[in-house]
Design a protein around this motif. Structure first.
Motif, PDB file in Angstrom:
ATOM      1  N   ARG A 120       1.080  -1.290  -0.075  1.00  0.00           N
ATOM      2  CA  ARG A 120       0.304  -0.321  -0.110  1.00  0.00           C
ATOM      3  C   ARG A 120       0.706   1.257   0.228  1.00  0.00           C
ATOM      4  N   ARG A 121       0.633   1.905  -1.247  1.00  0.00           N
ATOM      5  CA  ARG A 121       1.825   3.681  -0.889  1.00  0.00           C
ATOM      6  C   ARG A 121       1.592   4.790  -0.076  1.00  0.00           C
ATOM      7  N   ASN A 122       2.153   4.710   0.511  1.00  0.00           N
ATOM      8  CA  ASN A 122       2.636   5.332   2.352  1.00  0.00           C
ATOM      9  C   ASN A 122       2.228   4.187   3.279  1.00  0.00           C
ATOM     10  N   GLY A 123       2.906   2.549   3.187  1.00  0.00           N
ATOM     11  CA  GLY A 123       2.284   1.757   4.259  1.00  0.00           C
ATOM     12  C   GLY A 123       2.957   2.219   4.888  1.00  0.00           C
ATOM     13  N   GLY A 124       4.313   2.391   4.711  1.00  0.00           N
ATOM     14  CA  GLY A 124       6.038   2.150   5.850  1.00  0.00           C
ATOM     15  C   GLY A 124       6.452   0.756   5.216  1.00  0.00           C
ATOM     16  N   SER A 125       7.379   1.704   4.838  1.00  0.00           N
ATOM     17  CA  SER A 125       9.042   0.231   4.267  1.00  0.00           C
ATOM     18  C   SER A 125      10.534   0.450   5.396  1.00  0.00           C
ATOM     19  N   ALA A 126      10.424  -1.095   4.711  1.00  0.00           N
ATOM     20  CA  ALA A 126      11.178  -0.888   5.298  1.00  0.00           C
ATOM     21  C   ALA A 126      11.455  -1.391   7.080  1.00  0.00           C
ATOM     22  N   ILE A 127      10.192  -1.739   6.798  1.00  0.00           N
ATOM     23  CA  ILE A 127      10.009  -3.302   8.816  1.00  0.00           C
ATOM     24  C   ILE A 127      11.262  -4.002   8.532  1.00  0.00           C
ATOM     25  N   PHE A 128      12.037  -3.090   8.848  1.00  0.00           N
ATOM     26  CA  PHE A 128      13.043  -5.061   9.305  1.00  0.00           C
ATOM     27  C   PHE A 128      13.399  -5.339  11.420  1.00  0.00           C
ATOM     28  N   PHE A 129      13.790  -6.691  11.237  1.00  0.00           N
ATOM     29  CA  PHE A 129      13.615  -7.263  12.258  1.00  0.00           C
ATOM     30  C   PHE A 129      15.502  -6.971  12.089  1.00  0.00           C
ATOM     31  N   HIS A 130      15.987  -6.418  13.529  1.00  0.00           N
ATOM     32  CA  HIS A 130      18.056  -6.163  12.819  1.00  0.00           C
ATOM     33  C   HIS A 130      17.936  -5.831  14.178  1.00  0.00           C
ATOM     34  N   LEU A 131      19.749  -5.340  14.136  1.00  0.00           N
ATOM     35  CA  LEU A 131      20.000  -5.358  15.532  1.00  0.00           C
ATOM     36  C   LEU A 131      20.767  -4.125  16.306  1.00  0.00           C
TER      37      LEU A 131
END
Length: 168
Positions: A120-131
């Motif tokens: 979805r446009r503007n739904g959020g991006s690069a939602i990662f699980f990281h350090l």
């Protein structure tokens, strides 16, 4: 280090039998995630696959598909671009994240099933699980663990793992 009462950027990660302290987005947890709001989505998210820096030491085996991050790897966060919330090659003319980072946050970086299918446009991006940063400083909307906790749970993760976060 215990979170201060009311610290919206600290949370508890629940993944199977593991319950671990984590960093959340500087905007806390939101049921209405939007691009650029700095919030971590209020959702159960499946882990899909991940990336790692091969030059930073070996990591435990995992049931997730991990590929090496290269200096030309990026992630598009430009909502109007056809590559929005997808891996891209750098240089890239639109807004993006660099996956090869000097701060080590993406030495282990797992893509979660947030706004992937459908996007979805503007739904959020690069939602990662990281350090996590030292002291569990806030993320831009991701979920982050200290390296020792990530090493602890990596062998138990697969593309069937679903994680959720709770406020600390």
């Amino acid at each position: 280090m215990r979170p201060k009462p009311g610290d919206r950027s600290r949370g508890i990660l629940v993944a199977g039998k593991y319950v671990l302290q984590c960093s959340l987005g500087k905007g806390g947890i939101s049921a209405f995630k939007r691009e650029g709001d700095g919030a971590t989505p209020l959702a159960k998210m499946r882990l899909l696959y991940g990336f790692m820096r091969g030059d930073k030491g070996a990591l435990p085996a995992t049931g997730l598909r991990l590929t090496r991050i290269g200096k030309a790897d990026g992630w598009c966060d430009a909502p109007r671009n056809a590559n929005y919330n997808r891996k891209v090659r750098l240089p890239f003319c639109q807004s993006h994240e660099k996956m090869w980072r000097d701060d080590g946050l993406y030495n282990v970086c797992i893509v979660m099933d947030w706004n992937i299918r459908p996007r979805r446009r503007n739904g959020g991006s690069a939602i990662f699980f990281h350090l996590a940063r030292p002291g569990y400083l806030p993320t831009e909307g991701c979920i982050a663990l200290k390296r020792s906790d990530m090493a602890l749970i990596l062998p138990h993760l697969s593309d069937r793992t679903v994680i959720r976060v709770l406020r600390a």
